[in-house]
Structure formats: structure tokens, C-alpha cells
Design a protein around this motif. Structure first.
Motif, PDB file in Angstrom:
ATOM      1  N   ASP A  14      33.753 -55.704   5.930  1.00 47.86           N
ATOM      2  CA  ASP A  14      33.059 -55.547   4.654  1.00 47.86           C
ATOM      3  C   ASP A  14      31.900 -56.522   4.499  1.00 47.86           C
ATOM      4  O   ASP A  14      31.255 -56.564   3.453  1.00 47.86           O
ATOM      5  CB  ASP A  14      34.031 -55.695   3.485  1.00 47.86           C
ATOM      6  CG  ASP A  14      34.678 -57.079   3.424  1.00 47.86           C
ATOM      7  OD1 ASP A  14      34.452 -57.893   4.352  1.00 47.86           O
ATOM      8  OD2 ASP A  14      35.407 -57.355   2.447  1.00 47.86           O
ATOM      9  N   TRP A  15      31.637 -57.329   5.554  1.00 48.31           N
ATOM     10  CA  TRP A  15      30.564 -58.315   5.455  1.00 48.31           C
ATOM     11  C   TRP A  15      29.947 -58.544   6.822  1.00 48.31           C
ATOM     12  O   TRP A  15      30.652 -58.579   7.830  1.00 48.31           O
ATOM     13  CB  TRP A  15      31.110 -59.644   4.920  1.00 48.31           C
ATOM     14  CG  TRP A  15      30.044 -60.534   4.344  1.00 48.31           C
ATOM     15  CD1 TRP A  15      29.064 -61.195   5.019  1.00 48.31           C
ATOM     16  CD2 TRP A  15      29.850 -60.836   2.970  1.00 48.31           C
ATOM     17  NE1 TRP A  15      28.261 -61.894   4.153  1.00 48.31           N
ATOM     18  CE2 TRP A  15      28.719 -61.693   2.874  1.00 48.31           C
ATOM     19  CE3 TRP A  15      30.514 -60.466   1.791  1.00 48.31           C
ATOM     20  CZ2 TRP A  15      28.252 -62.189   1.659  1.00 48.31           C
ATOM     21  CZ3 TRP A  15      30.044 -60.959   0.582  1.00 48.31           C
ATOM     22  CH2 TRP A  15      28.928 -61.813   0.520  1.00 48.31           C
ATOM     23  N   ASP A  17      26.942 -61.213   8.652  1.00 46.36           N
ATOM     24  CA  ASP A  17      26.114 -62.408   8.452  1.00 46.36           C
ATOM     25  C   ASP A  17      25.010 -62.427   9.501  1.00 46.36           C
ATOM     26  O   ASP A  17      25.259 -62.175  10.687  1.00 46.36           O
ATOM     27  CB  ASP A  17      26.978 -63.663   8.584  1.00 46.36           C
ATOM     28  CG  ASP A  17      26.181 -64.935   8.378  1.00 46.36           C
ATOM     29  OD1 ASP A  17      25.792 -65.204   7.221  1.00 46.36           O
ATOM     30  OD2 ASP A  17      25.946 -65.676   9.361  1.00 46.36           O
ATOM     31  N   CYS A  42      28.480 -55.688   2.691  1.00 47.36           N
ATOM     32  CA  CYS A  42      27.735 -56.825   2.163  1.00 47.36           C
ATOM     33  C   CYS A  42      27.025 -57.555   3.308  1.00 47.36           C
ATOM     34  O   CYS A  42      27.492 -57.537   4.450  1.00 47.36           O
ATOM     35  CB  CYS A  42      28.666 -57.793   1.436  1.00 47.36           C
ATOM     36  SG  CYS A  42      29.417 -57.110  -0.055  1.00 47.36           S
ATOM     37  N   SER A  44      24.867 -61.269   4.323  1.00 46.45           N
ATOM     38  CA  SER A  44      24.293 -62.583   4.050  1.00 46.45           C
ATOM     39  C   SER A  44      23.278 -62.903   5.135  1.00 46.45           C
ATOM     40  O   SER A  44      23.445 -62.528   6.297  1.00 46.45           O
ATOM     41  CB  SER A  44      25.380 -63.670   4.013  1.00 46.45           C
ATOM     42  OG  SER A  44      26.194 -63.640   5.172  1.00 46.45           O
ATOM     43  N   ASP A  96      23.093 -59.841  -0.312  1.00 48.27           N
ATOM     44  CA  ASP A  96      24.114 -60.290  -1.262  1.00 48.27           C
ATOM     45  C   ASP A  96      24.163 -61.812  -1.368  1.00 48.27           C
ATOM     46  O   ASP A  96      24.581 -62.353  -2.392  1.00 48.27           O
ATOM     47  CB  ASP A  96      25.487 -59.756  -0.830  1.00 48.27           C
ATOM     48  CG  ASP A  96      25.530 -58.245  -0.847  1.00 48.27           C
ATOM     49  OD1 ASP A  96      25.717 -57.678  -1.934  1.00 48.27           O
ATOM     50  OD2 ASP A  96      25.342 -57.629   0.229  1.00 48.27           O
ATOM     51  N   ARG A 247      36.204 -66.449   4.762  1.00 47.49           N
ATOM     52  CA  ARG A 247      35.665 -65.508   5.737  1.00 47.49           C
ATOM     53  C   ARG A 247      35.478 -66.212   7.076  1.00 47.49           C
ATOM     54  O   ARG A 247      34.997 -67.341   7.129  1.00 47.49           O
ATOM     55  CB  ARG A 247      34.332 -64.915   5.266  1.00 47.49           C
ATOM     56  CG  ARG A 247      34.475 -64.111   3.992  1.00 47.49           C
ATOM     57  CD  ARG A 247      33.195 -63.391   3.614  1.00 47.49           C
ATOM     58  NE  ARG A 247      33.391 -62.637   2.378  1.00 47.49           N
ATOM     59  CZ  ARG A 247      33.923 -61.423   2.312  1.00 47.49           C
ATOM     60  NH1 ARG A 247      34.265 -60.805   3.437  1.00 47.49           N
ATOM     61  NH2 ARG A 247      34.088 -60.801   1.167  1.00 47.49           N
TER      62      ARG A 247
END
Length: 284
Positions: A14-15, A17, A42, A44, A96, A247
Motif C-alpha cells: 500500500d506504499w 518510497d 500511497c 513518499s 502523500d 513501515r
């Protein structure tokens, strides 16, 4: 990076980076496809390092001095605003979360607090304009060297953005090689414990130390930590179980490795007693 992100997204991630300077400056653009295909994923990213090939563009735009372009790192207000606008264009959407990337890099002695405050001011302005949603600090040695701590970051964010500031996360290395944050957290202090108290998200970076750690985990150590599991799973279990860690940042394009890693991170955490034994055996 795009293929790896798509693979992770299809398997429940779900994320993701990233940073403008990753993959030779192509990372953000390559992620646009995955982010478009998975709008709930999401993302970053970071600001600070100058992406390969972008220095001259920033100089021509008046956002970057020639000296900062040569150094390859800049956190001035003009460059931060320019890079954030460029990031949104590359990603195809609002990130995000944006981390201040290694603010200690090339920072003269005694100037880190001022650099962080001025960058937070620029990021709070970006949040008010809905260019970004939140920000954080990603550092390799800022916490470990004592250059700053979480309470200092909170104080600076409140000074820059008031009580409803947008400082939301920290990112730092946590692994069997970087065990000091874990040892500190077990004793109720250090960046992980302080972040937990402050309600900040913690992103654990380099959990396998660039792929070196599985080769360093002996069968005896693996049995001590996580009996019956592979070295990589054992190492990831320690990181995922560290107090305050929310995370764990994994990097792999291999579906089998991803599945094993996701399973290891998703298991119930190791007990504090096991983590203390790991610290006692390996030291910090």
C-alpha cells in the motif's frame, strides 16, 4: 522501479518510497504508471539531492545556484519549491509524503537547526498550497550522530507551521547492522521511542543493509531470533518488531523474495525479550 512497484502493488503493498535522485534521476517518472494503475497506492518521495541531469535545468530556472548544482544537494526555499513542483509533474499526482533527504549532507557545523527550520517553512507553504500532503525527515546519520532528535524536529515544525503542522514521519536505517535505535527504544528513548510518543510514523530504511545481512546471519543466530526461518526473514522480523516502526522499506523485483519479506513483516512481532537477546549478542 516501475515493474517492482507494480509487482508489489499486485501483491498487496500500500506504499512505495522513492526520491528524485534514485535510478539515475528516473525513479519518479517511472513510478507514474504504477501510481495511475493503483490510485490507492500511497507514495513518499524526497527533496534535497539534485537528480542526475537536472542540475542545469534548476540553474536555468533560477531555482538552484551553480555551486549547489555542483554539490548535488540543496534545501533552499526556491529549490525546494521547484523540486516539489517537478516531483508532482513526474509522479502525475500529489505525493502523500515528502521527506527532507539527509539534511545533514554538506551542512556546516552549527547550521543544521536553521537549515531544517527554513526547509520546514517551505514545506508548510507547500502543504498550504496542496502541492504536498505532509512531510518528514529521512536521515542516515542525523539521529545517530546527535545532530538532531525527534523533539527538536517537533519544535521546529511547530515553529514553522503552528500546532497543526504537517510533520508526519521520520525515516532512518534500522537493521541488524544498525541496532542502536532498537536498543534505545527498548529502554524507552531514542528516535523510535520519541517518534512513537509524538505520533510520528517511522519508516525503517535499509533493513537488509543493501542485501548484505542475510549472508551475515548464522544458523545459530537465526535459531535464536526466529527458529526455522530463512536469514532474510529473520533479519526483517527484528526490524518489523522494533518499537515504533510502522513501515519497513523493502527493495526487490523478485516476486518470491517479496512474498517472503511481506510474510516476515506481517507476522506477530518478536517479544522485547528476544530483541534484547539480539542486542546482547550483536551489540550496537
Amino acid at each position: 522501479m516501475a515493474n517492482a512497484s507494480l509487482m508489489a502493488a499486485t501483491r498487496g503493498a500500500d506504499w512505495v518510497d522513492t526520491a528524485p535522485n534514485y535510478a539515475g534521476g528516473r525513479a519518479e517518472m517511472s513510478l507514474a504508471t504504477a501510481l495511475a494503475a493503483y490510485p490507492d497506492l500511497c507514495v513518499s518521495t524526497k527533496v534535497g539531492f539534485v537528480p542526475a541531469g537536472a542540475g542545469h535545468i534548476g540553474v536555468r530556472a533560477g531555482a538552484l545556484s551553480a555551486a549547489d548544482a555542483e554539490r548535488g544537494h540543496c534545501l533552499t526555499a526556491d529549490y525546494t519549491a521547484w523540486q516539489l513542483a517537478r516531483t508532482k509533474l513526474m509522479l502525475g499526482r500529489t505525493p502523500d509524503l515528502v521527506f527532507v533527504h539527509n539534511p545533514e549532507h554538506t551542512c556546516p557545523d552549527g547550521e543544521i537547526t536553521g537549515r531544517l527550520y527554513n526547509t520546514f517553512l517551505a514545506l508548510e507553504e507547500a502543504c498550504s498550497q496542496q502541492i504536498i500532503s505532509a512531510y518528514g525527515v529521512a536521515t542516515w546519520r542525523g539521529f545517530s550522530s546527535g545532530l538532531f532528535d525527534v523533539p527538536t524536529l517537533i519544535e521546529l515544525a511547530a515553529k514553522a507551521g503552528g500546532p497543526n503542522h504537517h510533520l508526519w514521519a521520520i525515516q532512518l536505517p534500522v537493521s541488524l547492522v544498525h541496532l542502536a535505535p532498537v536498543a534505545q527504544a527498548l529502554d524507552g528513548h531514542g528516535p523510535l521511542a520519541d517518534a512513537l510518543t509524538a505520533g510520528l510514523e517511522v519508516f525503517a530504511a535499509a533493513p537488509l543493509h543493501g542485501g548484505e545481512i542475510p549472508g551475515l546471519v548464522t544458523p545459530e543466530l537465526s535459531e535464536l531470533i526466529n527458529p526455522g526461518k530463512a536469514p532474510a526473514e529473520t533479519a526483517l522480523a527484528v526490524v518489523a518488531s522494533a518499537p515504533g516502526v510502522k513501515r519497513v522499506l523493502l527493495s526487490t523485483g523478485n516476486p518470491e523474495h517479496w512474498g517472503q519479506a511481506a510474510e516476515a513483516v506481517g507476522r506477530p512481532p518478536l517479544s522485547p525479550d528476544v530483541l534484547r537477546r539480539v542486542v546482547d549478542v550483536l551489540g550496537t
